[in-house]
Write an enzyme that holds these catalytic residues in place. Structure first.
Site, PDB file in Angstrom:
ATOM      1  N   ALA A  65       3.151   4.741   1.390  1.00 27.19           N
ATOM      2  CA  ALA A  65       3.810   5.090   0.127  1.00 27.19           C
ATOM      3  C   ALA A  65       2.788   5.766  -0.770  1.00 27.19           C
ATOM      4  CB  ALA A  65       4.328   3.822  -0.542  1.00 27.19           C
ATOM      5  N   GLY A 109       3.693   2.489   4.656  1.00 28.68           N
ATOM      6  CA  GLY A 109       5.059   3.002   4.785  1.00 28.68           C
ATOM      7  C   GLY A 109       5.202   4.005   5.922  1.00 28.68           C
ATOM      8  N   GLU A 112       5.705   1.897   8.860  1.00 29.17           N
ATOM      9  CA  GLU A 112       7.075   1.347   8.776  1.00 29.17           C
ATOM     10  C   GLU A 112       8.117   2.418   9.114  1.00 29.17           C
ATOM     11  OE1 GLU A 112       6.023  -0.125   4.785  1.00 29.17           O
ATOM     12  OE2 GLU A 112       7.023  -1.960   5.397  1.00 29.17           O
ATOM     13  N   GLU A 132      -1.349  -2.815   3.123  1.00 29.19           N
ATOM     14  CA  GLU A 132      -0.841  -3.225   1.807  1.00 29.19           C
ATOM     15  C   GLU A 132      -1.583  -4.418   1.231  1.00 29.19           C
ATOM     16  OE1 GLU A 132       1.003  -2.536   4.452  1.00 29.19           O
ATOM     17  OE2 GLU A 132       2.668  -1.231   3.883  1.00 29.19           O
TER      18      GLU A 132
HETATM   19  N1  COA Z   1      -0.951   7.489  -1.662  1.00 33.47           N
HETATM   20  C1  COA Z   1      -1.403   8.433  -2.506  1.00 33.47           C
HETATM   21  N2  COA Z   1      -2.456   9.217  -2.212  1.00 33.47           N
HETATM   22  C2  COA Z   1      -3.044   9.049  -1.025  1.00 33.47           C
HETATM   23  C3  COA Z   1      -2.622   8.089  -0.093  1.00 33.47           C
HETATM   24  C4  COA Z   1      -1.505   7.287  -0.460  1.00 33.47           C
HETATM   25  N3  COA Z   1      -1.004   6.348   0.364  1.00 33.47           N
HETATM   26  N4  COA Z   1      -3.426   8.156   0.983  1.00 33.47           N
HETATM   27  C5  COA Z   1      -4.310   9.120   0.751  1.00 33.47           C
HETATM   28  N5  COA Z   1      -4.095   9.659  -0.467  1.00 33.47           N
HETATM   29  C6  COA Z   1      -4.837  10.760  -1.125  1.00 33.47           C
HETATM   30  C7  COA Z   1      -6.192  10.303  -1.612  1.00 33.47           C
HETATM   31  O1  COA Z   1      -6.090   9.641  -2.859  1.00 33.47           O
HETATM   32  C8  COA Z   1      -6.901  11.625  -1.704  1.00 33.47           C
HETATM   33  O2  COA Z   1      -6.467  12.294  -2.873  1.00 33.47           O
HETATM   34  P1  COA Z   1      -7.535  13.103  -3.802  1.00 33.47           P
HETATM   35  O3  COA Z   1      -8.087  14.166  -2.896  1.00 33.47           O
HETATM   36  O4  COA Z   1      -6.678  13.648  -4.891  1.00 33.47           O
HETATM   37  O5  COA Z   1      -8.548  12.088  -4.221  1.00 33.47           O
HETATM   38  C9  COA Z   1      -6.352  12.399  -0.512  1.00 33.47           C
HETATM   39  O6  COA Z   1      -5.125  11.768  -0.178  1.00 33.47           O
HETATM   40  C10 COA Z   1      -7.246  12.375   0.682  1.00 33.47           C
HETATM   41  O7  COA Z   1      -7.530  11.015   0.999  1.00 33.47           O
HETATM   42  P2  COA Z   1      -9.006  10.435   1.240  1.00 33.47           P
HETATM   43  O8  COA Z   1      -8.970   8.965   0.995  1.00 33.47           O
HETATM   44  O9  COA Z   1      -9.985  11.240   0.470  1.00 33.47           O
HETATM   45  O10 COA Z   1      -9.169  10.767   2.799  1.00 33.47           O
HETATM   46  P3  COA Z   1     -10.013   9.950   3.874  1.00 33.47           P
HETATM   47  O11 COA Z   1      -9.965  10.791   5.111  1.00 33.47           O
HETATM   48  O12 COA Z   1     -11.307   9.541   3.338  1.00 33.47           O
HETATM   49  O13 COA Z   1      -9.161   8.603   4.114  1.00 33.47           O
HETATM   50  C11 COA Z   1      -7.164   7.294   4.473  1.00 33.47           C
HETATM   51  C12 COA Z   1      -7.857   8.659   4.614  1.00 33.47           C
HETATM   52  C13 COA Z   1      -5.722   7.499   4.908  1.00 33.47           C
HETATM   53  C14 COA Z   1      -7.844   6.270   5.374  1.00 33.47           C
HETATM   54  C15 COA Z   1      -7.250   6.809   2.997  1.00 33.47           C
HETATM   55  O14 COA Z   1      -6.784   7.869   2.180  1.00 33.47           O
HETATM   56  C16 COA Z   1      -6.422   5.599   2.692  1.00 33.47           C
HETATM   57  O15 COA Z   1      -6.842   4.480   2.955  1.00 33.47           O
HETATM   58  N6  COA Z   1      -5.230   5.803   2.111  1.00 33.47           N
HETATM   59  C17 COA Z   1      -4.372   4.723   1.652  1.00 33.47           C
HETATM   60  C18 COA Z   1      -3.651   4.037   2.789  1.00 33.47           C
HETATM   61  C19 COA Z   1      -2.815   2.895   2.265  1.00 33.47           C
HETATM   62  O16 COA Z   1      -3.284   1.955   1.648  1.00 33.47           O
HETATM   63  N7  COA Z   1      -1.494   2.967   2.523  1.00 33.47           N
HETATM   64  C20 COA Z   1      -0.555   1.944   2.109  1.00 33.47           C
HETATM   65  C21 COA Z   1       0.118   2.322   0.849  1.00 33.47           C
HETATM   66  S1  COA Z   1       1.235   1.045   0.290  1.00 33.47           S
END
Ligand code: COA
Length: 258
Positions: A65, A109, A112, A132
């Site tokens: 999400a 999500g 999911e 989460e």
């Molecule tokens: N929601 C909103 N933005 C997200 C996102 C999410 N679920 N996942 C990634 N992004 C955004 C980051 O904030 C970043 O934005 P920015 O460039 O404006 O700062 C961009 O996507 C790139 O992500 P980044 O974290 O820099 O890439 P990475 O390769 O280092 O890591 C992930 C990738 C997917 C491991 C990491 O982004 C992450 O852990 N995301 C969240 C996953 C999560 O908790 N999902 C459950 C949500 S309920």
């Protein structure tokens, strides 16, 4: 409509691509709304037999999400954002097979959403998880219900309670993905299967999916009776007559979808 979800068609296969690669294809409200609109339209399109869902770019399928949307939301705002119809449930009950083509991060999500699809096919570069717990949250897109049914309670507990991310080979081993292919082959191999499925009778696919989905909510005795009724219902279809006749006449069947 903006372009946060792209829709293309190849033969009888439609592909929906979540198109926010700069945000790891996070499921924002506009993404969910566009997905619902596309799914609604494709459900009534007789030229489409199978829908494939994937993410744009090289890194992510869907990283969950959109976390930015959570900030400052009241419980009532969140309840509104999670109103029905929800894309997860629409896909699980969709009248056509839906395949998740998992090209990278498949988290929260996104995982999911993949769990709501009928078949999951992953790149060897994909990774899976329900992080989460790290946000002080629990899965809210069906993860606590669908994950245990797919991988068993123990593996679901491990993934949801730890927030650990696992690689594609481990996801394959525990049944979280059904197939894994080298990244470069993912699209071709997914389409091969999708096209083969889409060449079958759309009516038969719909009924077969309905019978299998029933196993998620029915006990085995009730489910077997339901299957028997649906099997007999097929005897009313033109496609059953055609399929049996084509076999006996040693020719290929031509499906009508009725
Ligand atoms: N929601 C909103 N933005 C997200 C996102 C999410 N679920 N996942 C990634 N992004 C955004 C980051 O904030 C970043 O934005 P920015 O460039 O404006 O700062 C961009 O996507 C790139 O992500 P980044 O974290 O820099 O890439 P990475 O390769 O280092 O890591 C992930 C990738 C997917 C491991 C990491 O982004 C992450 O852990 N995301 C969240 C996953 C999560 O908790 N999902 C459950 C949500 S309920």
């Amino acid at each position: 409509m903006s372009e946060v979800v792209l829709c293309e068609q190849s033969g009888r296969v439609a592909i929906l691509t979540i198109n926010r690669p700069e945000k790891m294809n996070a499921l924002s409200e506009p993404v969910r709304a566009e997905m619902l609109a596309h799914l609604d339209r494709l459900a009534g399109d007789d030229g489409v037999g199978v829908v494939v869902i994937t993410g744009a770019g090289e890194k992510a399928f869907i990283a969950g999400a959109d976390i930015g949307e959570f900030e400052g939301r009241s419980p009532f705002d969140q309840r509104h954002a999670m109103r029905s119809p929800r894309v997860f449930d629409v896909m699980a009950t969709y009248p056509k097979p839906v395949i998740a083509m998992i090209n990278g991060y498949c988290l929260g999500g996104g995982c999911e959403l993949a769990l709501s699809c009928d078949i999951r096919i992953a790149s060897n570069k994909a990774s899976f998880g329900q992080p989460e717990v790290n946000l002080g949250l629990i899965p809210g897109g069906g993860g606590t219900q669908r994950m245990p049914r797919v991988v068993g309670t123990g593996q679901a507990m491990r993934l949801i309670l730890s927030g650990d991310r696992i690689a594609a080979d481990e996801a394959l081993r525990i049944g979280l993905t059904d197939l894994v292919f080298p990244h470069e082959e993912l699209r071709a191999r997914t389409f091969e299967l999708a096209e083969r499925i889409a060449s079958k009778s759309p009516l038969t696919l719909k009924v077969a999916k309905e019978a299998m989905r029933a196993s998620e909510r029915m006990g085995v005795e009730e489910g077997l009776l339901y299957e028997r009724d649906l099997f007999c219902l097929c005897f009313a279809s033109q496609d059953k007559r055609e399929g049996v006749a084509a076999f006996l006449e040693k020719r290929a069947a031509t499906w009508q979808g009725r």
